[in-house]
Write a protein that holds these residues in place. Structure first.
Motif, short mmCIF file in Angstrom:
data_model
loop_
_atom_site.label_atom_id
_atom_site.label_comp_id
_atom_site.label_asym_id
_atom_site.label_seq_id
_atom_site.Cartn_x
_atom_site.Cartn_y
_atom_site.Cartn_z
N ARG A 152 -46.20 -40.32 -33.30
CA ARG A 152 -47.50 -40.06 -33.92
C ARG A 152 -47.63 -40.75 -35.28
O ARG A 152 -48.72 -41.22 -35.64
CB ARG A 152 -47.67 -38.54 -34.08
CG ARG A 152 -49.08 -38.09 -34.45
CD ARG A 152 -49.17 -36.58 -34.45
NE ARG A 152 -49.09 -36.04 -33.10
CZ ARG A 152 -48.09 -35.27 -32.65
NH1 ARG A 152 -47.09 -34.95 -33.46
NH2 ARG A 152 -48.09 -34.81 -31.41
N GLU A 182 -44.41 -33.44 -25.32
CA GLU A 182 -45.01 -33.65 -26.64
C GLU A 182 -45.04 -35.13 -27.01
O GLU A 182 -46.01 -35.62 -27.60
CB GLU A 182 -44.25 -32.85 -27.69
CG GLU A 182 -44.43 -31.34 -27.57
CD GLU A 182 -43.48 -30.57 -28.46
OE1 GLU A 182 -42.71 -31.22 -29.21
OE2 GLU A 182 -43.50 -29.33 -28.41
N GLU A 185 -47.82 -36.78 -25.07
CA GLU A 185 -49.10 -36.39 -25.65
C GLU A 185 -49.37 -37.15 -26.95
O GLU A 185 -50.52 -37.57 -27.21
CB GLU A 185 -49.12 -34.88 -25.90
CG GLU A 185 -49.18 -34.05 -24.62
CD GLU A 185 -49.08 -32.56 -24.90
OE1 GLU A 185 -48.80 -32.19 -26.07
OE2 GLU A 185 -49.26 -31.77 -23.95
N ALA A 186 -48.32 -37.35 -27.74
CA ALA A 186 -48.48 -38.09 -29.00
C ALA A 186 -48.90 -39.53 -28.73
O ALA A 186 -49.73 -40.10 -29.45
CB ALA A 186 -47.18 -38.05 -29.80
N ARG A 188 -50.58 -40.55 -26.09
CA ARG A 188 -51.97 -40.50 -25.61
C ARG A 188 -52.94 -40.37 -26.79
O ARG A 188 -54.04 -40.94 -26.77
CB ARG A 188 -52.15 -39.30 -24.67
CG ARG A 188 -51.21 -39.27 -23.48
CD ARG A 188 -51.79 -40.00 -22.30
NE ARG A 188 -50.98 -39.74 -21.12
CZ ARG A 188 -50.24 -40.65 -20.49
NH1 ARG A 188 -50.20 -41.89 -20.94
NH2 ARG A 188 -49.54 -40.34 -19.42
N GLU A 189 -52.54 -39.61 -27.80
CA GLU A 189 -53.40 -39.46 -28.98
C GLU A 189 -53.65 -40.80 -29.66
O GLU A 189 -54.68 -40.99 -30.31
CB GLU A 189 -52.74 -38.50 -29.99
CG GLU A 189 -52.69 -37.05 -29.51
CD GLU A 189 -51.84 -36.18 -30.43
OE1 GLU A 189 -51.45 -36.67 -31.52
OE2 GLU A 189 -51.54 -35.03 -30.06
N ARG A 190 -52.70 -41.73 -29.48
CA ARG A 190 -52.84 -43.05 -30.08
C ARG A 190 -53.42 -44.07 -29.10
O ARG A 190 -53.38 -45.27 -29.34
CB ARG A 190 -51.47 -43.54 -30.56
CG ARG A 190 -50.83 -42.62 -31.60
CD ARG A 190 -49.62 -43.28 -32.23
NE ARG A 190 -49.98 -44.55 -32.87
CZ ARG A 190 -49.37 -45.05 -33.94
NH1 ARG A 190 -48.38 -44.38 -34.50
NH2 ARG A 190 -49.73 -46.21 -34.45
N ASP A 191 -53.94 -43.57 -27.99
CA ASP A 191 -54.54 -44.42 -26.95
C ASP A 191 -53.54 -45.43 -26.38
O ASP A 191 -53.91 -46.54 -25.99
CB ASP A 191 -55.76 -45.17 -27.50
CG ASP A 191 -56.89 -44.22 -27.88
OD1 ASP A 191 -57.07 -43.21 -27.16
OD2 ASP A 191 -57.56 -44.48 -28.89
#
Length: 405
Positions: A152, A182, A185-186, A188-191
């Motif tokens: 992240r 996790e 998911e991190a 994915r948060e950054r595309d």
């Protein structure tokens, strides 16, 4: 003696040790793992001839440029991993380069975030950048998988996150299921898309307590190997969305991976899926017994410091660290096999630092016959030979110094 002559003598010594180790393995009656690739050509061909009728109709026509039996293997892998499609590749290096360059084209970002000990960084001669035109960046060098925070908070954008599961050069380590979720998911948060280097993903189900399709389902694409755990002749598969796999097949052709016939390797992969895959959980469980016995054995033998890493193996493979020069450990391991027909450590010892040797231990079918007491007895015998070899090395040094005076 010149430096060149000294290097030649050292190389010859290493070559002789490799030859002795190979001969000792073939002659050993007791080993923790007897991988097929160590056998003779006759043995490998006999094994395939015996096992192949179990997995495929041998009266069917052979493959040509990736059809028939190759497609059958691809369908089997896609079903096991729960993906839309899969493509067979002659090597994992090729499969992963192609997967990552395909994702770079789709995301518009050629940067690949990975671990400093990931296979492309350590074992592929900078192939991601030199061949595929990608830009690898290292999230961490710690002996564990990257954390969600590291993903992240990484200081620059990346298009793909590549995770090696398990991370071999760190000790075949895996994160917890919660940690892995996790991290994904991190990303994915950054595309970013997520690719699993799952060369040894097959044996991760015990640690994660999840089936293969659920593990693979976290990623956008997955690479798996057919020889590292399944004992095949070679080969790999890339699994993921059908559109990605079809694009990857185009690049496979461009990379020279469209081999005319591949049925021997593909047959061996199908045999591995049939015979070895169901046994991997048993190997993992027994590796934990072996690891505990090794720790106890080194303590009983009076070794001042020893480490099994991870303490409870995440897979059926793990590392052993001992406070001796790796040359001493290698010689002791070969002598034990030559003199007792028991090969406790069959993999070369690497230098982990001054006076520190590191090796890998694998537990397969042959290792299931070893009890904890068997392991401890072998450890005590091995340590005695280590001390013997170390003593000889000291005497040699003292003799050379005496002559020099």
């Amino acid at each position: 003696m010149t430096d060149t002559a000294e290097q030649g003598g050292e190389q010859s010594a290493q070559e002789r040790l490799r030859e002795r180790r190979a001969a000792a393995f073939l002659g050993a009656e007791r080993v923790l793992a007897r991988a097929g690739f160590r056998g003779t050509l006759r043995e490998r061909l006999a094994w395939l001839q015996e096992a192949a009728p179990e997995v495929y109709d041998l009266d069917e026509p052979g493959d040509m440029y990736g059809n028939r039996i190759v497609e059958a293997l691809e369908d089997r892998v896609a079903a096991l991993l729960g993906t839309e499609a899969a493509a067979f590749f002659p090597t994992g290096t090729m499969a992963q380069q192609i997967a990552l360059r395909c994702w770079a084209g789709r995301t518009g970002n050629p940067t690949v975030a990975l671990h400093a000990l990931a296979h492309p960084e350590v074992h592929e001669r900078s192939a991601l950048s030199e061949v595929a035109g990608l830009r690898p960046v290292r999230l961490t060098g710690e002996p564990r998988l990257p954390t969600a925070e590291e993903v992240r908070d990484f200081e620059e954008p990346f298009g793909t996150l590549m995770l090696e599961l398990p991370l071999r050069d760190a000790g075949f380590v895996l994160p917890s299921w919660e940690e892995l979720t996790e991290v994904v998911e991190a990303a994915r948060e950054r595309d970013a898309v997520v690719h699993f280097d799952g060369a040894r993903l097959w044996e991760s189900t015990v640690h994660f307590e999840r089936p293969l399709d659920e593990i693979a389902g976290l990623a956008d694409s997955v690479y798996v190997s057919f020889y590292k755990s399944l004992d095949g002749f070679g080969g790999a598969a890339l699994a993921g969305p059908r559109t990605l796999v079809e694009e990857a097949k185009t690049w496979r052709h461009r990379y020279g991976g469209m081999i005319f016939q591949q049925f021997p390797t593909v047959l061996s992969a199908l045999v591995g899926l049939e015979r070895e895959l169901p046994r991997l959980p048993q190997y993992v469980s027994h590796a934990r017994v072996v690891a505990a016995a090794l720790r106890e054995g080194f303590a009983e033998a009076g070794v001042p410091w020893a480490r099994v890493f991870p303490e409870e193996p995440h897979t059926h493979e793990f590392q052993v660290w001992l406070p001796y020069d790796p040359d001493v450990l290698a010689e002791a391991a070969v002598r034990q096999a030559e003199q007792t027909r028991t090969l406790l450590f069959g993999v070369p010892w690497d230098r982990g630092g001054p006076g520190l040797g590191i090796t890998e231990v694998t537990v397969r079918a042959d290792g299931l016959a070893w009890t904890a007491d068997d392991v401890k007895a072998a450890v005590v015998d091995f340590v005695a030979r280590v001390r013997e070899v170390a003593g000889e090395a000291v005497e040699t040094v003292e003799a050379i110094e005496t002559v020099g005076k």
